[in-house]
Design a protein around this motif. Structure first.
Motif: not given
Length: 123
Positions: A40, A44, A49-52, A54-55, A61
């Motif tokens: 992660s 980053r 992006s954090w959305r990308e 985490i998704a 997760r």
């Protein structure tokens, strides 16, 4: 005060065994968590992006895995504290003495022992 060896199951020993098993599983989980954290972080730093990030994680997760590890450790620790409190009470210690040993309030010890704090000692 020394206690003679027991032939019947000892609740504290069983709780200690669970803590040992939980610690081993946690060590394995921690290595997997470290790898996920590094991934992660790297993503980053590369600009995702954090959305990308985490998704894109596999299930469970990272945060879900971390929560599961903490819950497992907490459960094993709680079982050990209750078992130790009951064992100490059965050996004749007062709630105040147990509280002193555990570094908690007498109310916390009473909660560990159950509603009346007797743990079968008749007190």
């Amino acid at each position: 005060m020394t206690v003679a060896p027991r032939e019947t199951p000892d609740e504290v020993i069983e709780a200690l065994d669970q803590v040992a098993e939980t610690a081993e599983a946690t060590a394995q989980d921690a290595r997997r968590l470290q790898a996920a954290v590094r991934t992660s972080r790297r993503q980053r730093v590369q600009g995702r992006s954090w959305r990308e990030i985490i998704a894109g994680e596999d299930r469970p997760r990272l945060v879900e895995r971390l929560s599961a590890v903490l819950a497992r450790l907490s459960g094993a620790g709680s079982r050990l504290r209750r078992a130790q409190a009951r064992a100490l009470r059965a050996e004749g210690l007062t709630i105040d003495q147990i509280a002193e040993l555990f570094g908690v309030t007498r109310q916390r010890v009473s909660a560990l022992l159950g509603r009346n704090g007797s743990a079968g000692t008749g007190s």
